[in-house]
Design a protein around this motif. Structure first.
Motif, PDB file in Angstrom:
ATOM      1  N   PRO A 138       0.829  -1.294   0.138  1.00  0.00           N
ATOM      2  CA  PRO A 138       0.084   0.029   0.037  1.00  0.00           C
ATOM      3  C   PRO A 138       0.741   1.150   0.059  1.00  0.00           C
ATOM      4  N   GLY A 139       0.672   2.326  -0.933  1.00  0.00           N
ATOM      5  CA  GLY A 139       1.094   3.512  -0.914  1.00  0.00           C
ATOM      6  C   GLY A 139       2.391   3.491  -2.109  1.00  0.00           C
ATOM      7  N   LEU A 164      -1.342   5.850 -10.340  1.00  0.00           N
ATOM      8  CA  LEU A 164      -2.078   5.516  -9.298  1.00  0.00           C
ATOM      9  C   LEU A 164      -1.294   4.495  -7.927  1.00  0.00           C
ATOM     10  N   ARG A 165      -1.824   5.081  -6.920  1.00  0.00           N
ATOM     11  CA  ARG A 165      -1.171   4.126  -5.659  1.00  0.00           C
ATOM     12  C   ARG A 165      -1.948   3.213  -5.172  1.00  0.00           C
ATOM     13  N   GLN A 167      -3.640   0.689  -2.685  1.00  0.00           N
ATOM     14  CA  GLN A 167      -4.300   0.996  -1.321  1.00  0.00           C
ATOM     15  C   GLN A 167      -4.215  -0.465  -0.494  1.00  0.00           C
ATOM     16  N   LYS A 171      -9.854  -1.315   1.653  1.00  0.00           N
ATOM     17  CA  LYS A 171     -10.745  -0.450   0.951  1.00  0.00           C
ATOM     18  C   LYS A 171     -11.542  -0.888  -0.159  1.00  0.00           C
ATOM     19  N   ASP A 189      -6.331   6.207  -5.169  1.00  0.00           N
ATOM     20  CA  ASP A 189      -6.845   6.829  -4.138  1.00  0.00           C
ATOM     21  C   ASP A 189      -8.239   7.617  -4.421  1.00  0.00           C
ATOM     22  N   ARG A 191      -9.561   9.777  -3.058  1.00  0.00           N
ATOM     23  CA  ARG A 191      -9.455  11.318  -2.816  1.00  0.00           C
ATOM     24  C   ARG A 191      -8.928  12.122  -3.855  1.00  0.00           C
ATOM     25  N   GLN A 192      -8.405  11.391  -4.975  1.00  0.00           N
ATOM     26  CA  GLN A 192      -7.974  11.998  -6.181  1.00  0.00           C
ATOM     27  C   GLN A 192      -9.044  11.444  -7.114  1.00  0.00           C
ATOM     28  N   PRO A 226     -11.383   3.322  -5.371  1.00  0.00           N
ATOM     29  CA  PRO A 226     -10.276   2.360  -5.922  1.00  0.00           C
ATOM     30  C   PRO A 226     -10.885   1.406  -7.080  1.00  0.00           C
TER      31      PRO A 226
END
Length: 261
Positions: A138-139, A164-165, A167, A171, A189, A191-192, A226
């Motif tokens: 993750p990240g 993209l990250r 997760q 999630k 994410d 939030r993006q 996601p």
């Protein structure tokens, strides 16, 4: 080629709910030499998917991109043009995972054996596959490229890319009841405003120059992250057996059961 591509942009396979690149940008031409554009013919009509070269004679994609006839274009940047860098090859055999489930999207992976080996050069070459048991943490920041839509209302004929990250599994577990952490990766994410969506399933998730995942499915209504990617490392033994042994036209191969079947 242009009329066919325009048609493919709007006729999608049932279940092909992922693949649109939202919040990305046009890729530098031929910076992803493993990318493949798939023209798929099935009983539902014509459609398109993404894919990626994993050996000189094999392309990998999502299982739900299956069709009775599949044509592969490699070395492309603009799929509406006949670029000199392109290599167009028909698929000899589409080998979908035998335990692919079109309701849950588990085992959403397929290998395409090309009728002819590609000419390897700076525009067309395979991408590396992960080691057994490998999974991006993750990240981790990874890249997805494809020719899918770039917004909820428009698509692109030029290759797009987005970062993209990865997760945490929870999630996706909260959002998708059939999510399986052993065979899938949760990416993007929320939030993006960056995500994959309709139109280009089968694109690879590439992390540090290694293909770790395959675009499978996500939010089909709003295109928000996601999204769920098939985890390639979970299928390495099956992939290696297919590419090693699946040379005779009528040969079959059955892998062990998935832990999430």
């Amino acid at each position: 080629m242009q009329p066919l591509v325009l048609l493919l942009a709007f006729i999608l396979l049932p279940g092909a709910e992922a693949g649109e690149i939202i919040g990305g940008q046009e890729a530098r031409p031929h910076s992803h030499p493993y990318m493949a554009f798939l023209q798929v013919e099935s009983p539902q009509g014509l459609s398109s998917c993404g894919g990626f070269l994993v050996r000189e004679d094999f392309v990998m994609t999502a299982g739900h991109c299956w069709g009775s006839t599949i044509n592969v274009t490699l070395g492309a940047h603009n799929i509406e043009k006949q670029e000199r860098t392109q290599q167009q090859i028909t698929v000899l055999r589409a080998i979908r995972h035998p335990r692919y489930n079109n309701k849950t999207a588990l085992n959403d992976i397929m290998l395409l054996q090309l009728r002819n080996r590609i000419r390897r050069n700076q525009f067309v070459r395979p991408v590396a596959l992960p080691n057994a048991g490998e999974k991006p943490r993750p990240g981790a920041l990874c890249t997805v490229a494809g020719w899918g839509w770039i917004s909820l209302h428009g698509w692109s004929d030029k290759l797009q890319e987005v970062q993209l990250r990865v997760q945490s599994d929870r999630k996706c577990t909260r959002r998708f009841p059939s999510y399986c952490s052993r065979t899938q990766i949760c990416v993007g994410d929320p939030r993006q405003k960056k995500a994959v969506f309709k139109g280009d399933s089968g694109d690879p998730l590439v992390c540090n120059n290694v293909a770790q995942g395959i675009v499978s499915y996500g939010d089909k209504e709003n295109g928000t992250a996601p999204d769920v990617f098939t985890r390639i490392a979970s299928y390495l033994s099956w992939i290696k057996r297919i590419m090693r042994r699946f040379k005779q036209q009528n040969q079959t191969e059955t892998p062990p059961s998935s832990p999430c079947d």
